[in-house]
Scaffold this motif. Structure first.
Motif, PDB file in Angstrom:
ATOM      1  N   ARG A  17      26.412  46.975  36.811  1.00  0.00           N
ATOM      2  CA  ARG A  17      25.260  46.567  37.611  1.00  0.00           C
ATOM      3  C   ARG A  17      25.617  45.644  38.760  1.00  0.00           C
ATOM      4  O   ARG A  17      24.784  45.372  39.607  1.00  0.00           O
ATOM      5  CB  ARG A  17      24.223  45.883  36.716  1.00  0.00           C
ATOM      6  N   TYR A  18      26.821  45.151  38.793  1.00  0.00           N
ATOM      7  CA  TYR A  18      27.158  44.167  39.816  1.00  0.00           C
ATOM      8  C   TYR A  18      28.587  44.398  40.285  1.00  0.00           C
ATOM      9  O   TYR A  18      29.496  44.545  39.471  1.00  0.00           O
ATOM     10  CB  TYR A  18      27.031  42.746  39.245  1.00  0.00           C
ATOM     11  N   ARG A  19      28.776  44.409  41.592  1.00  0.00           N
ATOM     12  CA  ARG A  19      30.108  44.589  42.161  1.00  0.00           C
ATOM     13  C   ARG A  19      30.540  43.319  42.869  1.00  0.00           C
ATOM     14  O   ARG A  19      29.749  42.692  43.560  1.00  0.00           O
ATOM     15  CB  ARG A  19      30.109  45.757  43.150  1.00  0.00           C
ATOM     16  N   VAL A  20      31.790  42.981  42.710  1.00  0.00           N
ATOM     17  CA  VAL A  20      32.308  41.791  43.360  1.00  0.00           C
ATOM     18  C   VAL A  20      33.727  42.068  43.833  1.00  0.00           C
ATOM     19  O   VAL A  20      34.503  42.756  43.159  1.00  0.00           O
ATOM     20  CB  VAL A  20      32.272  40.577  42.399  1.00  0.00           C
ATOM     21  N   ALA A  21      34.061  41.565  45.005  1.00  0.00           N
ATOM     22  CA  ALA A  21      35.410  41.730  45.541  1.00  0.00           C
ATOM     23  C   ALA A  21      36.382  40.810  44.820  1.00  0.00           C
ATOM     24  O   ALA A  21      36.019  39.741  44.327  1.00  0.00           O
ATOM     25  CB  ALA A  21      35.423  41.422  47.033  1.00  0.00           C
ATOM     26  N   VAL A  22      37.626  41.207  44.775  1.00  0.00           N
ATOM     27  CA  VAL A  22      38.664  40.386  44.147  1.00  0.00           C
ATOM     28  C   VAL A  22      38.700  39.010  44.782  1.00  0.00           C
ATOM     29  O   VAL A  22      38.736  37.980  44.096  1.00  0.00           O
ATOM     30  CB  VAL A  22      40.040  41.073  44.265  1.00  0.00           C
ATOM     31  N   ARG A  23      38.668  38.963  46.101  1.00  0.00           N
ATOM     32  CA  ARG A  23      38.733  37.670  46.785  1.00  0.00           C
ATOM     33  C   ARG A  23      37.535  36.795  46.426  1.00  0.00           C
ATOM     34  O   ARG A  23      37.682  35.608  46.130  1.00  0.00           O
ATOM     35  CB  ARG A  23      38.800  37.898  48.294  1.00  0.00           C
ATOM     36  N   ALA A  24      36.332  37.388  46.456  1.00  0.00           N
ATOM     37  CA  ALA A  24      35.128  36.611  46.144  1.00  0.00           C
ATOM     38  C   ALA A  24      35.150  36.135  44.692  1.00  0.00           C
ATOM     39  O   ALA A  24      34.751  35.012  44.382  1.00  0.00           O
ATOM     40  CB  ALA A  24      33.884  37.459  46.405  1.00  0.00           C
ATOM     41  N   LEU A  25      35.627  36.989  43.780  1.00  0.00           N
ATOM     42  CA  LEU A  25      35.718  36.612  42.373  1.00  0.00           C
ATOM     43  C   LEU A  25      36.628  35.401  42.199  1.00  0.00           C
ATOM     44  O   LEU A  25      36.260  34.415  41.542  1.00  0.00           O
ATOM     45  CB  LEU A  25      36.241  37.795  41.557  1.00  0.00           C
ATOM     46  N   CYS A  26      37.804  35.455  42.807  1.00  0.00           N
ATOM     47  CA  CYS A  26      38.775  34.375  42.611  1.00  0.00           C
ATOM     48  C   CYS A  26      38.357  33.097  43.318  1.00  0.00           C
ATOM     49  O   CYS A  26      38.611  31.994  42.817  1.00  0.00           O
ATOM     50  CB  CYS A  26      40.153  34.826  43.082  1.00  0.00           C
ATOM     51  N   GLU A  27      37.731  33.225  44.475  1.00  0.00           N
ATOM     52  CA  GLU A  27      37.242  32.024  45.150  1.00  0.00           C
ATOM     53  C   GLU A  27      36.168  31.325  44.322  1.00  0.00           C
ATOM     54  O   GLU A  27      36.009  30.116  44.395  1.00  0.00           O
ATOM     55  CB  GLU A  27      36.705  32.382  46.533  1.00  0.00           C
ATOM     56  N   PHE A  28      35.452  32.096  43.528  1.00  0.00           N
ATOM     57  CA  PHE A  28      34.426  31.524  42.665  1.00  0.00           C
ATOM     58  C   PHE A  28      35.031  30.902  41.417  1.00  0.00           C
ATOM     59  O   PHE A  28      34.598  29.847  40.960  1.00  0.00           O
ATOM     60  CB  PHE A  28      33.418  32.605  42.269  1.00  0.00           C
ATOM     61  N   THR A  29      36.040  31.545  40.845  1.00  0.00           N
ATOM     62  CA  THR A  29      36.521  31.148  39.506  1.00  0.00           C
ATOM     63  C   THR A  29      37.807  30.325  39.524  1.00  0.00           C
ATOM     64  O   THR A  29      38.074  29.606  38.557  1.00  0.00           O
ATOM     65  CB  THR A  29      36.775  32.397  38.654  1.00  0.00           C
ATOM     66  N   ALA A  30      38.611  30.440  40.569  1.00  0.00           N
ATOM     67  CA  ALA A  30      39.967  29.899  40.493  1.00  0.00           C
ATOM     68  C   ALA A  30      40.225  28.725  41.425  1.00  0.00           C
ATOM     69  O   ALA A  30      41.368  28.293  41.565  1.00  0.00           O
ATOM     70  CB  ALA A  30      40.981  31.015  40.790  1.00  0.00           C
ATOM     71  N   ARG A  31      39.197  28.217  42.053  1.00  0.00           N
ATOM     72  CA  ARG A  31      39.393  27.055  42.931  1.00  0.00           C
ATOM     73  C   ARG A  31      39.092  25.776  42.157  1.00  0.00           C
ATOM     74  O   ARG A  31      38.096  25.689  41.439  1.00  0.00           O
ATOM     75  CB  ARG A  31      38.491  27.140  44.164  1.00  0.00           C
ATOM     76  N   SER A  32      39.919  24.781  42.355  1.00  0.00           N
ATOM     77  CA  SER A  32      39.721  23.487  41.692  1.00  0.00           C
ATOM     78  C   SER A  32      40.343  22.410  42.556  1.00  0.00           C
ATOM     79  O   SER A  32      41.053  22.681  43.522  1.00  0.00           O
ATOM     80  CB  SER A  32      40.351  23.487  40.293  1.00  0.00           C
ATOM     81  N   GLY A  33      40.037  21.155  42.213  1.00  0.00           N
ATOM     82  CA  GLY A  33      40.660  20.044  42.917  1.00  0.00           C
ATOM     83  C   GLY A  33      40.002  19.708  44.232  1.00  0.00           C
ATOM     84  O   GLY A  33      38.801  19.899  44.436  1.00  0.00           O
ATOM     85  N   ASP A  34      40.817  19.232  45.172  1.00  0.00           N
ATOM     86  CA  ASP A  34      40.317  18.681  46.431  1.00  0.00           C
ATOM     87  C   ASP A  34      40.097  19.755  47.486  1.00  0.00           C
ATOM     88  O   ASP A  34      40.777  20.790  47.512  1.00  0.00           O
ATOM     89  CB  ASP A  34      41.318  17.667  47.005  1.00  0.00           C
ATOM     90  N   LEU A  35      39.143  19.460  48.360  1.00  0.00           N
ATOM     91  CA  LEU A  35      39.038  20.176  49.630  1.00  0.00           C
ATOM     92  C   LEU A  35      40.133  19.627  50.525  1.00  0.00           C
ATOM     93  O   LEU A  35      40.268  18.411  50.684  1.00  0.00           O
ATOM     94  CB  LEU A  35      37.664  19.916  50.256  1.00  0.00           C
ATOM     95  N   ASP A  36      40.957  20.486  51.096  1.00  0.00           N
ATOM     96  CA  ASP A  36      42.092  20.017  51.889  1.00  0.00           C
ATOM     97  C   ASP A  36      42.262  20.922  53.095  1.00  0.00           C
ATOM     98  O   ASP A  36      42.645  22.082  52.965  1.00  0.00           O
ATOM     99  CB  ASP A  36      43.357  20.016  51.044  1.00  0.00           C
TER     100      ASP A  36
END
Length: 780
Positions: A17-36
């Protein structure tokens, strides 16, 4: 809908029911820490494409480039294109183009890149039935043309577990987005016009917009001020979204007032308080504002060691993002409130929410600029969008500005004075090339046959060197060095664009003013560059009170020759507006001294005949000041106040505050400036205007070169370079007077050239000119 965030209607209970791009998936799930952001800016899109092509060209014939992959997990389809795959070595490559030393890259940035590579590798193992695979991160330095390759060998089970973990982290959000999509369709299906009836002409406007979006056509609309253009375009565009399966609606404007009017229209439509049963708004709205106005700490650099709102940004982002979607109506104040409550940067929270909001309001540069975020997101996620462009006549000059650049000697001299020793060599080289160019070309104005490549090469090296320096030494936002860096990047980028365009679409020139000089890369016709952006939209609706003649705007903006141009009937009557032509006065430069007394007499007579608030527009500050002095001498009893050069926002507000319902006086302003359009002074706040100019651009070498180029391209150089833009400014300024069906006012057009038939043909049809006003007069 064919979107990376799009929800698919299930064929049965087990269907994804839902499609997501690899990049969008990882940007949602795999980012942590500081904005740099010490390593920004990233390479341009063109540089990125070129870099990927270089890497692919270095591989063998068996190398597979841009491999489409897709996999399912529960209710998700995850898809994307892996940059490359070597079937002989069983190596999957994720290529990242960049500048600077990768050893100084933050750990969280590299973790994101590895996450993308691993997801692609997991999908490749599924598709090719591989038990193990080499996973490679390839960092390609666009300046040095050098690769740095990081490789790990991973087994299928490890990669599958990683893939499942990312999907599990995303799936709750996906279910929420599925529910939101359903609620949005329901809310828009029930959306009703908020008033008992449309204003005169507004229904025809709305019907035209709905039809254009429904038939996937661009549309140019000329509609007079007061018809309710903002509401009349937003309402049908929203109604068309479900039927056309649109993912987003972008309302773009060149002025802050346009954003405010759009937010007010959406509030009127109930978007600020329309809630789903779960408590979240059915339609999410986001206002985007410039970074310099959104930044809470402009004196600090954008990384966690410097700014507290960048420290731990990605760790706190999920909570802020969830609070933002529940808020739903995210104007600047609301977004800032959410951001500060979660201790994240308001500007970059806004950038994140652009992924998840249905209606986005912002400046035209978010779609049309060389690094336009909304356009990039649309391409990345394959969104289907409609674009509403408010006050579209401004897009000609804005387009030229977005696709132009300049080397200002003073700005780079200031950067050179404050630069650290590490930059001395590169700045000295840049300065030598600049001085050599000036020695080669003498005179106050020089039009170059081609861009100066040696100088541009030195600028490119300066960009690289400053970027490298920022790895170790952050630079505050407010510094001459950073401003020069941004200027240099724009010059290098625009030089690349100019090289791809017809030579007649760009002008390279040097202007000397005293001891200083400026090199300009001037875009003459933005059409070829804007055309691609129009093609990227499902439909683009351009509207303005001044969008004629239609062929001029089609030619300048890159719209197809078949793009419909419609003019909406005015809701006003000729009896509401007195139009007077002061045909006995010339405002040409050579005649200005002789014009001062007659203009002052005319203004005083009108004021004494009907006291109230008036605006008076002039071609320059010098002319404005001269007439102001003449009026003060002739009629000292007439109150007056004037626009000043480089007014601050509080000073602008104070200028407009003088226009009270019972006030009296004349405000002096420059035509085409901040008070010439985009201000609303209804009723007795403004009862008249004096326009003491034809609005023509100054006759100078630059504009004469523009005219020559326009003549070669369109065969009508004078009208394209001078007349059409000038009359647009006049009509915009005069349009401040009548704002509603109840208004009554007067306009004095002061110049003998207004008596010429071809000039009057460009004025609004509903204006009634005095009898016998037309004569043959030289308009130049």
């Amino acid at each position: 809908m064919s979107t990376d965030h799009a929800i698919m209607a299930p064929a049965d209970a087990e269907s994804p029911r839902y499609r997501v791009a690899v990049r969008a998936l990882c940007e949602f799930t795999a980012r942590s820490g500081d904005l740099d952001l010490r390593f920004t800016p990233a390479p341009t899109a063109q540089q990125g494409i070129a870099g990927h092509q270089v890497v692919a060209s270095r591989r063998g014939e068996h190398y597979e480039h841009e491999v489409t992959l897709e996999g399912r997990y529960g209710a998700l389809i995850v898809r994307g294109r892996a940059d490359g795959y070597d079937p002989v070595r069983q190596r999957l490559e994720e290529v990242k183009t960049r500048r600077g030393d990768i050893d100084a890259m933050p750990d969280n940035q590299r973790a994101l890149h590895w996450a993308q590579a691993k997801v692609y590798a997991a999908l490749m193992c599924r598709e090719r039935e591989l038990e193990a695979i080499e996973v490679a991160l390839v960092y390609f330095d666009i300046e040095q043309q050098r690769e740095t390759v990081l490789v790990e060998t991973m087994d299928r089970h490890t990669l599958e577990a990683f893939f499942i973990a990312q999907c599990e982290r995303f799936i709750d959000w996906a279910e929420q987005e599925l529910a939101h999509e359903t609620a949005r369709a329901q809310a828009l299906g029930q959306l009703a016009f908020p008033h008992a009836d449309f204003r005169p002409g507004q229904r025809a406007l709305a019907e035209s917009v709905f039809k254009a979006i429904s038939t996937r056509r661009d549309l140019m609309l000329q509609a007079p001020t007061g018809i309710g253009k903002t509401l009349g375009t937003l309402f049908p565009a929203l109604k068309a979204m479900p039927g056309q399966q649109l993912d987003r609606l972008f309302f773009l404007t060149a002025r802050t007032t346009g954003r405010r009017l759009a937010l007010e229209a959406l509030t009127t439509l109930g978007m600020a308080n329309s809630c789903e049963e779960a408590g979240e708004p059915g339609v999410r709205t986001l206002e985007l504002i410039a970074r310099d106005k959104a930044c809470e700490h402009p004196e600090l650099a954008c990384h966690g060691d410097s700014c507290p709102l960048a420290s731990g940004f990605y760790d706190r982002l999920p909570g802020a993002r969830q609070a933002a979607v529940q808020q739903g109506f995210l104007d600047h104040d609301s977004l800032r409130s959410v951001a500060l409550a979660h201790r994240v940067c308001p500007y970059y929270l806004g950038q994140e929410m652009a992924h998840w909001c249905d209606v986005v309001i912002g400046d035209v540069n978010y779609w049309f600029d060389t690094s336009a975020m909304l356009y990039a997101l649309t391409r990345q996620h394959q969104w289907r969008v409609s674009v509403l462009i408010d006050e579209a006549h401004n897009l000609v000059e804005r387009g030229r500005a977005m696709y132009g650049a300049e080397f200002d000697q003073n700005r780079f001299a200031a950067a050179r004075r404050e630069a650290p020793a590490a930059l001395k060599r590169v700045l000295d080289r840049l300065w030598r090339q600049w001085k050599a160019l000036l020695r080669e070309h003498d005179g106050d104005y020089i039009c170059l046959d081609a861009p100066p490549r040696k100088l541009f090469n030195a600028l490119s090296q300066f960009v690289t060197s400053v970027g490298d320096l920022m790895v170790e030494t952050p630079i505050a936002l407010e510094s001459a060095l950073l401003e020069a860096w941004f200027d240099a990047m724009q010059i290098v980028r625009i030089a690349e664009l100019a090289g791809e365009c017809d030579a007649s679409h760009y002008l390279f020139d040097i202007e000397r003013r005293g001891r200083s000089a400026t090199l300009s890369l001037r875009n003459v016709v933005p059409a070829p560059l804007l055309a691609a952006r129009f093609e990227g939209a499902h439909a683009a609706i351009l509207f303005s009170a001044t969008l004629s003649p239609g062929h001029y705007y089609r030619d300048q903006l890159g719209l197809g020759s078949s793009t419909p141009w419609l003019e909406m009937a005015s809701p006003f009557t000729a009896g509401q507006l007195e139009v007077h032509l002061a045909g006995h006065i010339s405002t040409r430069y050579r005649d200005r001294r002789a014009s001062l007394a007659p203009i002052a007499e005319l203004m005083a007579h009108q004021f004494h005949q009907r006291p109230g608030n008036y605006l008076a527009f002039f071609s320059s500050f010098d002319y404005l000041e001269q007439v102001s002095e003449a009026l003060a001498e002739h009629a000292p009893d007439v109150p007056q106040w004037s626009q000043a050069r480089r007014m601050s926002e509080p000073e602008r507000d104070a200028f407009l505050a003088r226009f009270t319902p019972k006030g009296q006086g004349i405000g002096f302003a420059v035509l085409g400036g901040i008070f010439g359009e985009g201000i609303d002074l209804p009723g007795e706040r403004l009862i008249g205007a004096f326009v003491a100019t034809l609005g023509l651009a100054q006759f100078n070498p630059v504009n004469e070169q523009m005219k020559t180029r326009m003549e070669a391209l369109f065969g009508d150089g004078y009208r394209y370079a001078y007349l059409y833009p000038g009359i647009t400014r006049v009509v915009q300024a005069a349009g401040r007077v009548i704002r509603s069906p109840e208004d009554q006012g007067v306009i004095h057009l002061i110049d003998d050239r207004f008596r010429r038939g071809e000039i009057q043909a460009l004025l609004p049809r509903w204006w009634t000119l005095p009898p016998g006003a037309r004569h043959n007069v030289d308009i130049r």
